[in-house]
Enzyme design. Structure first.
Site, PDB file in Angstrom:
ATOM      1  N   CYS A  53       0.808  -1.226   0.000  1.00  0.00           N
ATOM      2  CA  CYS A  53       0.000   0.000   0.000  1.00  0.00           C
ATOM      3  C   CYS A  53       0.841   1.276   0.000  1.00  0.00           C
ATOM      4  CB  CYS A  53      -0.946   0.008   1.196  1.00  0.00           C
ATOM      5  SG  CYS A  53      -2.210  -1.287   1.143  1.00  0.00           S
ATOM      6  N   HIS A  60      -3.439   7.373   2.813  1.00  0.00           N
ATOM      7  CA  HIS A  60      -3.835   6.074   2.288  1.00  0.00           C
ATOM      8  C   HIS A  60      -5.178   5.661   2.870  1.00  0.00           C
ATOM      9  CE1 HIS A  60      -3.880   1.956   1.077  1.00  0.00           C
ATOM     10  NE2 HIS A  60      -3.643   1.491   2.297  1.00  0.00           N
ATOM     11  N   ASN A 107     -10.195  -0.037   0.054  1.00  0.00           N
ATOM     12  CA  ASN A 107      -8.738   0.066  -0.046  1.00  0.00           C
ATOM     13  C   ASN A 107      -8.290  -0.460  -1.403  1.00  0.00           C
ATOM     14  OD1 ASN A 107      -5.973  -0.089   0.168  1.00  0.00           O
ATOM     15  ND2 ASN A 107      -5.941  -1.237   2.087  1.00  0.00           N
TER      16      ASN A 107
END
Length: 329
Positions: free
Chosen positions: A116, A256, A286
């Site tokens: 990520c 994020h 996500n």
């Protein structure tokens, strides 16, 4: 110090049409909308449907969106970087195919894998190329088809992830705008807490690994959450202190989109007001490498030239960090 800074001069984004809502997930696994929303902030996520469509499909779409909006000539692109955890193929870099498909015939290309944090690390790489003076146009794409590695009978992971892609163009700037500072970290302690067991060199694919569902993402949610909260908050606070920035100096937090509670904890540590925190996790979930550029794509109209943006991310490995950037247009 070089008088050249690397600025983002264009953005693009793409998400698939199919929407996987919390209500649909209720029919697939033992969960419910209230449970998901309360713990993650996610209401829906996009899923790429269609035979033969992989991460490159979304990366190309995001790049084409950027090219169309900015009027960029693809032949002028020097380098194409694709941050992804879900490449089309194990060996051939997805970025190489993307570059060819968008007409970036004069560019070299390769992939970046940092889970990520991939796009954040890619920002460091892209800006370094530009600030060195060697390259003038670096296209950075964050794209992941997380649905390809998710077990939709595992309620711990299937509620979290979605598919999507975003793209940014880095170019030289002589006004002091663009990339200002970075604080990037990693720690191999995270290797066991967020991973895919099989398919790598340690445990190659076999009939047994497939039967055991070892090609899907495994996440120790509590441990990852603990490290993510402290990690993202620490580096974001650190980069503000290092650059003498107060909460009033920061225009937006670009964090994020893994979990709404992690985003809120980071903003709280920084002292940032809610209206300065960019959030689209409720719409996309996500998207791993896609979260940061999709935020830029969704909220581009809010940014003003000279705005101070703080980027923050946390990913498997563990990898995490923060970047300070001044918006250039």
């Amino acid at each position: 110090m070089s008088s050249i800074t690397a600025a983002i001069t264009a953005v693009g984004g793409y998400v698939p049409d199919f929407i996987l809502t919390n209500q649909l997930l209720e029919t697939m696994v033992d969960t419910n909308d209230e449970w998901i929303t309360t713990r993650t902030g996610i209401k829906e996520r996009r899923i790429l449907k269609g035979e033969g469509l992989g991460t490159s499909f979304m990366a190309i779409k995001a790049a084409e969106n950027l090219i169309e909006k900015s009027g960029l000539n693809p032949e002028d692109i020097d380098c194409v970087l694709v941050a992804t955890t879900t490449p089309d193929l194990p060996v051939a870099a997805t970025a190489v195919y993307v570059a060819s498909q968008i007409g970036a015939v004069n560019a070299f290309a390769y992939d970046i894998q940092a889970a990520c944090s991939g796009f954040l690390y890619g920002m460091s790489t892209a800006s370094s190329y530009v600030q060195s003076g060697r390259y003038k146009k670096v296209l950075l794409i964050g794209a992941d088809k997380m649905s390809s590695i998710i077990d939709y009978t595992d309620r711990a992971t299937c509620i979290i992830f979605g598919d999507g892609a975003g793209a940014v163009l880095f170019e030289p700037n002589h006004e002091g705008l663009g990339f200002q500072d970075e604080f990037l970290r990693s720690d191999g302690i995270g290797r066991e807490f967020l991973k895919i067991d099989a398919g790598g060199s340690i445990l190659p694919a076999s009939a047994e690994t497939v039967a055991n569902k070892q090609h899907f993402v495994f996440q120790d949610g509590k441990t990852v959450y603990k490290y993510a909260v402290s990690g993202m908050a620490d580096v974001s606070e650190k980069i503000m202190q290092r650059n003498n920035l107060t909460k009033d100096d920061v225009a937006f937090l670009v964090a994020h989109q893994a979990n709404r509670r992690i985003i809120d904890a980071t903003a709280s540590r920084m002292g940032i007001e809610e209206e300065k925190v960019l959030v689209n996790i409720h719409r996309y979930g996500n998207t791993t490498s896609g979260t940061l550029p999709l935020l830029l794509s969704d909220f581009e109209s809010k940014f003003k030239k000279g705005d101070n943006l703080i980027f923050a991310a946390f990913g498997g490995g563990f990898t995490w960090g923060s970047i300070y950037l001044k918006w250039a247009y």
